[in-house]
Design an enzyme around this catalytic site. Structure first.
Site, short mmCIF file in Angstrom:
data_model
loop_
_atom_site.label_atom_id
_atom_site.label_comp_id
_atom_site.label_asym_id
_atom_site.label_seq_id
_atom_site.Cartn_x
_atom_site.Cartn_y
_atom_site.Cartn_z
N ASP A 42 8.34 -3.71 -9.83
CA ASP A 42 8.63 -4.83 -10.73
C ASP A 42 8.42 -4.40 -12.18
O ASP A 42 9.30 -4.55 -13.02
CB ASP A 42 7.70 -6.02 -10.40
CG ASP A 42 7.79 -6.43 -8.95
OD1 ASP A 42 8.85 -6.88 -8.54
OD2 ASP A 42 6.78 -6.25 -8.23
N GLU A 304 12.74 0.29 -5.37
CA GLU A 304 13.96 0.09 -6.16
C GLU A 304 14.14 1.16 -7.25
O GLU A 304 15.15 1.84 -7.31
CB GLU A 304 13.93 -1.31 -6.79
CG GLU A 304 15.13 -1.55 -7.68
CD GLU A 304 15.43 -3.02 -7.94
OE1 GLU A 304 15.12 -3.87 -7.08
OE2 GLU A 304 15.99 -3.31 -9.01
O1 TRH Z 1 6.39 0.90 -6.22
P1 TRH Z 1 7.56 0.50 -5.44
O2 TRH Z 1 7.40 0.47 -4.00
O3 TRH Z 1 8.07 -0.90 -5.94
C1 TRH Z 1 8.55 -1.92 -5.10
C2 TRH Z 1 10.00 -2.11 -5.20
O4 TRH Z 1 10.44 -2.24 -6.51
C3 TRH Z 1 10.41 -3.32 -4.44
O5 TRH Z 1 11.78 -3.54 -4.56
C4 TRH Z 1 9.67 -4.49 -4.96
O6 TRH Z 1 10.01 -5.61 -4.26
C5 TRH Z 1 8.21 -4.20 -4.81
O7 TRH Z 1 7.89 -3.04 -5.52
C6 TRH Z 1 7.38 -5.34 -5.30
O8 TRH Z 1 8.77 1.52 -5.74
P2 TRH Z 1 9.71 1.71 -7.01
O9 TRH Z 1 10.62 0.56 -7.19
O10 TRH Z 1 10.33 3.02 -6.85
O11 TRH Z 1 8.73 1.76 -8.25
C7 TRH Z 1 7.90 2.84 -8.51
C8 TRH Z 1 7.79 3.06 -10.01
O12 TRH Z 1 6.75 3.95 -10.28
C9 TRH Z 1 9.05 3.65 -10.62
O13 TRH Z 1 9.31 3.04 -11.86
C10 TRH Z 1 8.68 5.11 -10.84
C11 TRH Z 1 7.23 4.97 -11.15
N1 TRH Z 1 6.42 6.17 -10.95
C12 TRH Z 1 5.73 6.70 -12.05
O14 TRH Z 1 5.84 6.16 -13.17
N2 TRH Z 1 4.95 7.79 -11.87
C13 TRH Z 1 4.82 8.40 -10.66
O15 TRH Z 1 4.10 9.40 -10.54
C14 TRH Z 1 5.55 7.87 -9.55
C15 TRH Z 1 5.46 8.51 -8.21
C16 TRH Z 1 6.34 6.75 -9.73
#
Ligand code: TRH
Length: 431
Positions: A42, A304
């Protein structure tokens, strides 16, 4: 920061106060509200969009976030104790739902509620009183399903106020809102990929050592807890060629610790079994995550935002979709496969589908990949045999997946960048 195009609830003035102001360039003011449900997606999406609107469209952006601790993980410059702060030109407000709307009530030209989070009633009431009504969006979650283009940008009148809300649907195809992509993203990736020094420096900084030998397959693993991971780790351990696994610390780290027989598998840890060498990585600032995708031959992503970044990385990936009740996520998984895998030949396409479904705990992979026979998913031996077969097939198709990933990144770009699409529509409404 100037608030030239914001209006306080008290004034609701739409005309500049002085003749001079009439010639002052006004910036579009935008308020973006984000309630963190769980994980990082989010805030990950909202922070990316906020920065893009500020940097690429010169909007004056305020980002209201209810959970600064989660935000701080991907934006270490943030002070989680502060109510208001400005980072990279974006004003960040700690949002105390449901009534709070900043220290002074100012209504922006463009109001975005992310993922159906509810705006403070006082804010909505003030929106309704504004002479020129704000352009109001509900930014939806990404779905690759076909119906999305029919609903994208549909207006919905407020039941009580003279306000229209537009539903903005991200998507993978034409006619949708697209997905976020910064203007400089491809150039940044190309620069990283073309520079052995950049690669060397990256490996030193995240693992403390040089890049792996050219015959190694580098895999990044960002995933939710997943019962399939044990069988897959065993395949990698027994692989004929080296596998280097990069694991950002998080929900799958416990499984890694169990596999390697260590207490925990956090940032900075390294473990080896057979052909498999694994590194625990610190959770990085959001931009740093892209380099992990660019440095890997295969990316396991989730949710996402990382799912989108993997597509822009133009490398093979496996998606752990955010699980929903009643398996509501499975049609979304299939819809994404329909787009992504559509032009693959039959054999690699089927293997990709089985692999993605298996990784998402869907029954298809519990049968033997080679024969199509059924095995008991709770039986460790047959489960391992299944993953052995499917991994070998999948690994054999990696060159085809790589070619497809590159073509897909070009196709996806045709849907346009979400930030640009949103800004363009908002401007057309503000004219
Ligand atoms: O963390 P998530 O599982 O988020 C989820 C999804 O968005 C889902 O649709 C939603 O309903 C739920 O949250 C509440 O996975 P996502 O979307 O990939 O988000 C991870 C974020 O973290 C992304 O912006 C990349 C960031 N990230 C970093 O900034 N540093 C890191 O080291 C890593 C591994 C990720």
């Amino acid at each position: 920061m100037p608030h030239d195009s914001r209006h306080t609830a008290a004034s609701h003035a739409d005309v500049p106060a002085t003749a001079d102001d009439a010639h002052a360039p006004t910036r579009i003011a935008c308020d973006l509200f984000c309630a963190v449900i769980d994980n990082f997606g989010d805030i990950g999406v909202c922070w990316r969009l906020a920065r893009q609107l500020a940097h690429e469209h010169d909007w004056e952006v305020r980002l209201f976030v209810d959970d600064l601790q989660a935000f701080q993980r991907l934006c270490p410059a943030l002070d989680a104790q502060r109510t208001t702060q400005t980072i990279e030109g974006v004003v960040i407000e700690h949002w105390h739902e449901p009534t709070h709307a900043g220290e002074t009530l100012q209504i922006a030209d463009v109001v975005i509620e992310a993922f159906a989070c509810e705006l403070p009633p006082v804010y909505v009431a003030a929106m309704a009183q504004r002479e020129r009504k704000p352009v109001w969006f509900n930014l939806e979650y990404l779905s690759a399903e076909d119906w999305v283009s029919d609903f994208h940008l549909r207006p919905s009148p407020h039941p009580r106020y003279p306000l229209l809300k537009h539903f903005f649907f991200p998507g993978l195809g034409k006619g949708t809102g697209g997905v976020l992509k910064e203007r400089d993203l491809d150039a940044a990736r190309a620069a990283f990929e073309a520079s052995p020094q950049a690669r060397e420096a990256w490996w030193q900084s995240v693992t403390g050592g040089p890049p792996p030998a050219p015959d190694a397959t580098v895999i990044s693993l960002f995933a939710y807890e997943n019962p399939a991971v044990d069988a897959l780790l065993a395949q990698w351990r027994d692989s004929p060629t080296p596998i280097v696994l990069l694991v950002p610390q998080g929900r799958i780290s416990g499984a890694l610790a169990r596999f390697f027989g260590v207490e925990s598998f956090g940032a900075g840890q390294r473990a080896e079994r057979g052909s498999l060498t694994a590194h625990g990585l610190a959770f990085t600032e959001q931009r740093g995550y892209d380099a992990l995708l660019w440095a890997s031959d295969l990316n396991f992503v989730r949710g996402e935002d990382s799912f989108v970044r993997a597509q822009w990385a133009a490398r093979p990936f496996v998606w752990h979709i955010y699980p929903q009740g009643d398996d509501a996520h499975l049609p979304k998984l299939d819809a994404a496969l329909d787009h992504y895998a559509s032009t693959l030949d039959e054999a690699p396409r089927r293997v990709l589908e089985r692999f993605w479904h298996g990784w998402n705990g869907n029954g298809a992979l519990h049968g033997d990949a080679a024969t199509g026979g059924q095995t008991n998913p709770t039986d460790q031996t047959s489960g391992h045999a299944t993953w052995n077969a499917i991994w070998n097939e999948f690994a054999g198709h990696l060159p085809a997946y790589k070619a497809r990933a590159q073509a897909w990144a070009r196709e996806l770009a045709q849907a346009g960048d979400l930030g640009g699409n949103l800004a363009e529509f908002a401007k057309s409404q503000l004219k």
